[in-house]
Scaffold this motif. Sequence first.
Motif, PDB file in Angstrom:
ATOM      1  N   SER A 101       0.801  -1.210   0.167  1.00  0.00           N
ATOM      2  CA  SER A 101      -0.183   0.042   0.008  1.00  0.00           C
ATOM      3  C   SER A 101       0.792   1.278  -0.157  1.00  0.00           C
ATOM      4  N   VAL A 102       0.764   2.132  -1.058  1.00  0.00           N
ATOM      5  CA  VAL A 102       1.417   3.344  -1.051  1.00  0.00           C
ATOM      6  C   VAL A 102       0.546   4.495  -1.080  1.00  0.00           C
ATOM      7  N   ARG A 103       0.627   5.539  -0.300  1.00  0.00           N
ATOM      8  CA  ARG A 103      -0.225   6.637  -0.179  1.00  0.00           C
ATOM      9  C   ARG A 103       0.703   8.007  -0.270  1.00  0.00           C
ATOM     10  N   VAL A 104       0.045   8.808  -1.167  1.00  0.00           N
ATOM     11  CA  VAL A 104       0.591  10.151  -1.345  1.00  0.00           C
ATOM     12  C   VAL A 104      -0.369  11.095  -0.875  1.00  0.00           C
ATOM     13  N   LYS A 105       0.146  12.186  -0.189  1.00  0.00           N
ATOM     14  CA  LYS A 105      -0.829  13.085   0.005  1.00  0.00           C
ATOM     15  C   LYS A 105       0.180  14.154   0.414  1.00  0.00           C
ATOM     16  N   GLY A 106       0.096  15.306  -0.334  1.00  0.00           N
ATOM     17  CA  GLY A 106       0.761  16.678  -0.013  1.00  0.00           C
ATOM     18  C   GLY A 106       2.298  16.246   0.075  1.00  0.00           C
ATOM     19  N   ASP A 107       3.053  16.622   1.404  1.00  0.00           N
ATOM     20  CA  ASP A 107       4.507  16.367   1.109  1.00  0.00           C
ATOM     21  C   ASP A 107       4.711  15.017   1.858  1.00  0.00           C
ATOM     22  N   THR A 108       3.470  14.245   1.893  1.00  0.00           N
ATOM     23  CA  THR A 108       3.702  12.815   2.531  1.00  0.00           C
ATOM     24  C   THR A 108       3.531  11.807   1.823  1.00  0.00           C
ATOM     25  N   ILE A 109       4.359  10.858   1.922  1.00  0.00           N
ATOM     26  CA  ILE A 109       4.138   9.503   1.257  1.00  0.00           C
ATOM     27  C   ILE A 109       4.377   8.414   2.392  1.00  0.00           C
ATOM     28  N   SER A 110       3.762   7.339   2.248  1.00  0.00           N
ATOM     29  CA  SER A 110       3.791   6.209   3.325  1.00  0.00           C
ATOM     30  C   SER A 110       3.685   4.756   2.313  1.00  0.00           C
ATOM     31  N   LEU A 111       4.495   3.873   3.036  1.00  0.00           N
ATOM     32  CA  LEU A 111       4.312   2.488   2.092  1.00  0.00           C
ATOM     33  C   LEU A 111       4.017   1.429   3.223  1.00  0.00           C
ATOM     34  N   LYS A 112       3.042   0.539   3.096  1.00  0.00           N
ATOM     35  CA  LYS A 112       2.821  -0.410   4.098  1.00  0.00           C
ATOM     36  C   LYS A 112       3.057  -1.827   3.366  1.00  0.00           C
ATOM     37  N   LEU A 113       3.750  -2.684   4.081  1.00  0.00           N
ATOM     38  CA  LEU A 113       3.762  -4.035   3.398  1.00  0.00           C
ATOM     39  C   LEU A 113       2.648  -4.600   3.406  1.00  0.00           C
ATOM     40  N   PRO A 114       2.243  -5.687   2.972  1.00  0.00           N
ATOM     41  CA  PRO A 114       1.104  -6.571   2.748  1.00  0.00           C
ATOM     42  C   PRO A 114       1.349  -7.503   3.712  1.00  0.00           C
ATOM     43  N   GLY A 115       0.299  -8.352   4.354  1.00  0.00           N
ATOM     44  CA  GLY A 115       0.629  -9.544   5.287  1.00  0.00           C
ATOM     45  C   GLY A 115       0.940 -10.617   4.368  1.00  0.00           C
ATOM     46  N   ALA A 116       1.362 -11.702   5.284  1.00  0.00           N
ATOM     47  CA  ALA A 116       1.583 -12.955   4.794  1.00  0.00           C
ATOM     48  C   ALA A 116       2.445 -12.743   3.548  1.00  0.00           C
ATOM     49  N   LEU A 117       3.667 -12.253   3.677  1.00  0.00           N
ATOM     50  CA  LEU A 117       4.809 -12.253   2.533  1.00  0.00           C
ATOM     51  C   LEU A 117       5.351 -13.741   2.184  1.00  0.00           C
ATOM     52  N   GLY A 118       5.296 -14.708   3.130  1.00  0.00           N
ATOM     53  CA  GLY A 118       6.091 -15.741   2.731  1.00  0.00           C
ATOM     54  C   GLY A 118       7.698 -15.829   3.138  1.00  0.00           C
ATOM     55  N   GLN A 119       8.291 -16.616   3.721  1.00  0.00           N
ATOM     56  CA  GLN A 119       9.630 -16.412   3.983  1.00  0.00           C
ATOM     57  C   GLN A 119      10.565 -15.527   3.162  1.00  0.00           C
ATOM     58  N   THR A 120      10.745 -16.051   1.681  1.00  0.00           N
ATOM     59  CA  THR A 120      11.711 -15.510   1.025  1.00  0.00           C
ATOM     60  C   THR A 120      11.263 -13.898   0.953  1.00  0.00           C
ATOM     61  N   ASN A 121      10.016 -13.556   0.586  1.00  0.00           N
ATOM     62  CA  ASN A 121       9.747 -12.079   0.398  1.00  0.00           C
ATOM     63  C   ASN A 121       9.755 -11.352   1.630  1.00  0.00           C
ATOM     64  N   GLU A 122       9.565 -12.048   2.810  1.00  0.00           N
ATOM     65  CA  GLU A 122       9.621 -11.409   4.148  1.00  0.00           C
ATOM     66  C   GLU A 122      11.270 -11.069   4.198  1.00  0.00           C
ATOM     67  N   SER A 123      11.865 -11.803   4.179  1.00  0.00           N
ATOM     68  CA  SER A 123      13.337 -11.910   4.226  1.00  0.00           C
ATOM     69  C   SER A 123      13.972 -10.576   3.370  1.00  0.00           C
ATOM     70  N   THR A 124      13.392 -10.763   2.181  1.00  0.00           N
ATOM     71  CA  THR A 124      13.850  -9.580   1.020  1.00  0.00           C
ATOM     72  C   THR A 124      13.508  -8.240   1.629  1.00  0.00           C
ATOM     73  N   CYS A 125      12.358  -8.172   1.905  1.00  0.00           N
ATOM     74  CA  CYS A 125      11.586  -6.797   2.291  1.00  0.00           C
ATOM     75  C   CYS A 125      12.215  -6.232   3.633  1.00  0.00           C
ATOM     76  N   GLN A 126      12.448  -7.311   4.675  1.00  0.00           N
ATOM     77  CA  GLN A 126      13.275  -6.802   5.803  1.00  0.00           C
ATOM     78  C   GLN A 126      14.728  -6.166   5.540  1.00  0.00           C
ATOM     79  N   ALA A 127      15.337  -6.956   4.550  1.00  0.00           N
ATOM     80  CA  ALA A 127      16.625  -6.313   4.035  1.00  0.00           C
ATOM     81  C   ALA A 127      16.543  -5.140   3.687  1.00  0.00           C
ATOM     82  N   LEU A 128      15.502  -4.912   2.516  1.00  0.00           N
ATOM     83  CA  LEU A 128      15.454  -3.585   2.018  1.00  0.00           C
ATOM     84  C   LEU A 128      14.916  -2.440   2.867  1.00  0.00           C
ATOM     85  N   LEU A 129      14.184  -2.952   3.729  1.00  0.00           N
ATOM     86  CA  LEU A 129      13.670  -1.753   4.478  1.00  0.00           C
ATOM     87  C   LEU A 129      14.747  -1.404   5.765  1.00  0.00           C
ATOM     88  N   THR A 130      15.476  -2.535   6.117  1.00  0.00           N
ATOM     89  CA  THR A 130      16.765  -2.067   7.099  1.00  0.00           C
ATOM     90  C   THR A 130      17.719  -1.348   6.411  1.00  0.00           C
TER      91      THR A 130
END
Length: 108
Positions: free
Chosen positions: A56-85
């Motif tokens: 989920s990506v929301r853009v409003k004015g000078d704000t942008i937010s991203l929220k990961l979806p649930g139930a990513l699976g082990q590989t996608n969870e690991s990849t997303c955690q590495a990316l966000l870290t």
Amino acid sequence: MTTVAFHMDAGRIVGFTVKGHSGYAEEGSDIVCAAVTSAVRLCECTVNDVLGLEASVRVKGDTISLKLPGALGQTNESTCQALLTALMVYFAELHEEYPENIIVVEED
């Protein structure tokens, strides 16, 4: 000032919100804003376009937010955690270099 808030849940990064303009320079010449925008866009493209996760990506004015979806699976969870870290580390390093222009926080 730009504020980057990383949203945490049980030690896991579940998303982030970036708000405000750094104020380092005039619009169009602000290297801090350019660095932040580029990193956010790279993260969003990786999660949504490369991994196909439909965060989920929301853009409003000078704000942008991203929220990961649930139930990513082990590989996608690991990849997303590495990316966000990595994104968190990158923004923390920008804060060290430009402490008057960007702040990074963690929120539960």
